[in-house]
Design a protein around this motif. Sequence first.
Motif, PDB file in Angstrom:
ATOM      1  N   THR A  37     -25.814   6.762  33.407  1.00  0.00           N
ATOM      2  CA  THR A  37     -26.301   5.383  33.437  1.00  0.00           C
ATOM      3  C   THR A  37     -25.412   4.508  32.558  1.00  0.00           C
ATOM      4  OG1 THR A  37     -27.690   5.655  31.494  1.00  0.00           O
ATOM      5  CG2 THR A  37     -28.656   6.259  33.617  1.00  0.00           C
ATOM      6  N   PRO A  38     -25.474   3.213  32.787  1.00  0.00           N
ATOM      7  CA  PRO A  38     -24.733   2.304  31.901  1.00  0.00           C
ATOM      8  C   PRO A  38     -25.139   2.485  30.447  1.00  0.00           C
ATOM      9  CG  PRO A  38     -25.530   1.116  33.820  1.00  0.00           C
ATOM     10  CD  PRO A  38     -26.125   2.493  33.896  1.00  0.00           C
ATOM     11  N   GLU A  39     -26.407   2.805  30.215  1.00  0.00           N
ATOM     12  CA  GLU A  39     -26.864   2.997  28.838  1.00  0.00           C
ATOM     13  C   GLU A  39     -26.171   4.197  28.199  1.00  0.00           C
ATOM     14  OE1 GLU A  39     -29.206   0.413  30.884  1.00  0.00           O
ATOM     15  OE2 GLU A  39     -29.191   2.544  31.405  1.00  0.00           O
ATOM     16  N   VAL A  98     -19.753  -4.226  26.596  1.00  0.00           N
ATOM     17  CA  VAL A  98     -20.082  -3.498  27.832  1.00  0.00           C
ATOM     18  C   VAL A  98     -21.576  -3.598  28.124  1.00  0.00           C
ATOM     19  CG1 VAL A  98     -20.132  -1.215  28.907  1.00  0.00           C
ATOM     20  CG2 VAL A  98     -18.114  -1.946  27.649  1.00  0.00           C
ATOM     21  N   ARG A  99     -22.376  -3.543  27.073  1.00  0.00           N
ATOM     22  CA  ARG A  99     -23.829  -3.697  27.257  1.00  0.00           C
ATOM     23  C   ARG A  99     -24.129  -5.062  27.876  1.00  0.00           C
ATOM     24  NH1 ARG A  99     -25.436  -3.214  22.240  1.00  0.00           N
ATOM     25  NH2 ARG A  99     -26.050  -1.025  22.330  1.00  0.00           N
ATOM     26  N   HIS A 119     -23.061  -5.212  31.543  1.00  0.00           N
ATOM     27  CA  HIS A 119     -24.019  -4.577  32.443  1.00  0.00           C
ATOM     28  C   HIS A 119     -25.244  -5.438  32.614  1.00  0.00           C
ATOM     29  CE1 HIS A 119     -22.150  -0.378  31.909  1.00  0.00           C
ATOM     30  NE2 HIS A 119     -21.949  -0.786  33.135  1.00  0.00           N
ATOM     31  N   GLY A 153     -24.413  -8.288  34.906  1.00  0.00           N
ATOM     32  CA  GLY A 153     -23.703  -8.021  36.152  1.00  0.00           C
ATOM     33  C   GLY A 153     -22.337  -8.678  36.169  1.00  0.00           C
ATOM     34  N   VAL A 183     -16.801   0.780  33.403  1.00  0.00           N
ATOM     35  CA  VAL A 183     -17.344  -0.469  32.871  1.00  0.00           C
ATOM     36  C   VAL A 183     -18.032  -1.275  33.962  1.00  0.00           C
ATOM     37  CG1 VAL A 183     -16.764  -2.712  31.848  1.00  0.00           C
ATOM     38  CG2 VAL A 183     -15.676  -0.645  30.992  1.00  0.00           C
ATOM     39  N   SER A 184     -17.424  -1.320  35.153  1.00  0.00           N
ATOM     40  CA  SER A 184     -17.930  -2.209  36.190  1.00  0.00           C
ATOM     41  C   SER A 184     -18.881  -1.538  37.161  1.00  0.00           C
ATOM     42  CB  SER A 184     -16.770  -2.808  36.975  1.00  0.00           C
ATOM     43  OG  SER A 184     -16.091  -1.768  37.652  1.00  0.00           O
ATOM     44  N   GLY A 195     -22.238   0.918  38.321  1.00  0.00           N
ATOM     45  CA  GLY A 195     -23.663   0.854  37.988  1.00  0.00           C
ATOM     46  C   GLY A 195     -24.245  -0.507  38.291  1.00  0.00           C
ATOM     47  N   GLY A 196     -25.525  -0.594  38.313  1.00  0.00           N
ATOM     48  CA  GLY A 196     -26.147  -1.876  38.618  1.00  0.00           C
ATOM     49  C   GLY A 196     -26.164  -2.131  40.107  1.00  0.00           C
ATOM     50  N   ARG A 228     -19.523  -5.510  41.335  1.00  0.00           N
ATOM     51  CA  ARG A 228     -18.785  -6.313  40.383  1.00  0.00           C
ATOM     52  C   ARG A 228     -17.286  -6.128  40.557  1.00  0.00           C
ATOM     53  NH1 ARG A 228     -22.227  -3.592  35.977  1.00  0.00           N
ATOM     54  NH2 ARG A 228     -20.632  -4.244  34.535  1.00  0.00           N
TER      55      ARG A 228
END
Lengths: 72, 188, 373
Positions: free
Chosen positions: C5-7, C32-33, C36, C39, C74-75, C77-78, C82
């Motif tokens: 996950t991004p987390e 980065v947080r 995310h 977006g 980095v881009s 997820g979500g 992006r």
Amino acid sequence: MSTVPDRRATRELRVDRIACTGHGICATVLEGRFRLDEHGYPVVDRPRVPREAGDTAIRFCPARALYWADRP
Amino acid sequence: MNESLWYVSRATGVASIALLTAVVVLGALVSGRRRPHGEQATVVMAVHRWLSLGMVAFLLVHIATAIVETYVSIDLVSALVPFTSGYETLWVGLGTLAVDVLVAVLATSWWRHRLPERAWRVVHYSAYLLWPMALVHGLVLGTANEMPLLATTILCGVVGVGAILWRLLALPHHDRARRDAVLEQEWT
Amino acid sequence: MTVDTPEDLVGLLDAAGLTGRGGAAFSTAAKVRAAHGNGAHLVVNACDGEIGAVKDGYVVEHHLDELVHGARLVSGGGRRRRQVRFAAHRGSLTAHALGRAGLDVLEVPDRYVSSEETSLISLANGGLARPMTKRRPFVMGGTDQAGRRVPATVVLNAETVWRIAQVVERGPAWFRSFGTAREPGPRLVALTGAVARPGVLDTEAGVPMGDLLDAARPDPGWEHVVVGGLGGVLLTADDARSTTWSTAALARHGGAVGPGVIDVLDPSRCPLDVVTSFLTYAAGETAGQCGPCMFGVPSVAEAWRRLVETPSTRELEAVRAAAGLLPNRGACRFPDGVGRFAASALEVLHPHLAAHASGPCPTERSGHRVHRA
């Protein structure tokens, strides 16, 4: 001339430096806190300004270059 | 009574044009190489704003008296919608159109900080259209037999045209000149 | 290391303590947080915008796969797709290499401020490559100077993105095994100028600067070095040899590790002339958007030229005053950097100036054939 102590002002007044074209009204309205350099652009000595004076400066700026910072 | 109303309407009309001319001239001073700076600029801006309010006061009396007096047929609708009056449709209509534009200028200035800057700019600059409309409206309708009124209106015309020419022909302020010069360079 | 996950990614970067390698040294985990959370589109800054910089190009040349992987981390997820673009100066070898790899290249004009964070965002958004006023970070989205909407965009330095991939691959503990507690992790530095072995070193904070310089083999008799380019500071050879390569140590000289450039000045060239070249260049590189910069930076250059022509206390104070009016008065940090550089030059080259005032240039006297630009 405002003598409101600075601790009652909760936010900083900022200059959008790209919008600013050096009219210099802010330095008159905010005397003692803003001054002008030799080219006519503001030098912010004390960014926390009283709300009323700050609102006036924002309204009077022909270039719409002043704004309150988001947070205190 | 009716005749007094008609006279008051014409007098406040000329007063409005005089104040409008002053406001436009002060506004025109804000740009150009010799624009005021610092304290001077503050005074110009303050007077520009305050005079515009004074002008509105005279304008409201001018419009109200024109509607109320019964000598000529101008009703409330024709004071808001251009070119709908029974009396001198074209010339009264010009005045009405000028007022409509003025309302837009005042509203956008009042709420300037809630609007995109470009929208404010376009509407505010249309003051240069509203001024000649008001002037012609006044010249044709209000000044025929009264030398003082006519002289005042013509003086306003001369001063206003002078200010507009000044604005058009003035060399750019050093800030504008430098911005334009750098913009010519490669930035894409 | 798995990054589901991004987390997870943010957690790893937080534990590693990675900070931006482009010069501003902001917490990469925080950026980065925010990216995310909003977006945000990603622009990888491989421009090597600072004078003498080459490390971004080095990453592209030698670690492109890891760089691209880091960008995807980095881009990814979500829910929203992006965009990822790689920024490099038009016509540069870096731009060429990125294009050859089939990546989406943002071609940047060859201007000093064009590789600044908000300049890249402006350019990516269809505008000019000039800085924008940042009322809020553009990772949250914003508006440009004309009031047009700018979508959420984050800019990360190429080396930073490469390090992100490394942290994920090898873990935060590996990353923290380099550098110092306050400045952890490996970091690239470019050595350039009057050196026999110019190039990029993969080093870390805490290393003696003397070691870095020795590796590059500076020309004998070298006397001054510029750390951080036009936005940096000058050091004498003695100070450079006794300083640690870290922002904590360089702060004593008004400087920082910054974008990682160490430029040894040619000992056969009068250092005052070198500074004149830097400042004259700076005067021509203002974006012309902010009064204090478009008038103030040429003022500093002009005052410096007058000082070099007739060294005196009055001219020196004039330079100091002009440089003092630059920090915090523009939309970007370009004038701040120039002010820092000029103030540093005044301090470090004071003896040289004094010598000019009372006799011939010491560089001439030392027997070198003086090369005047």
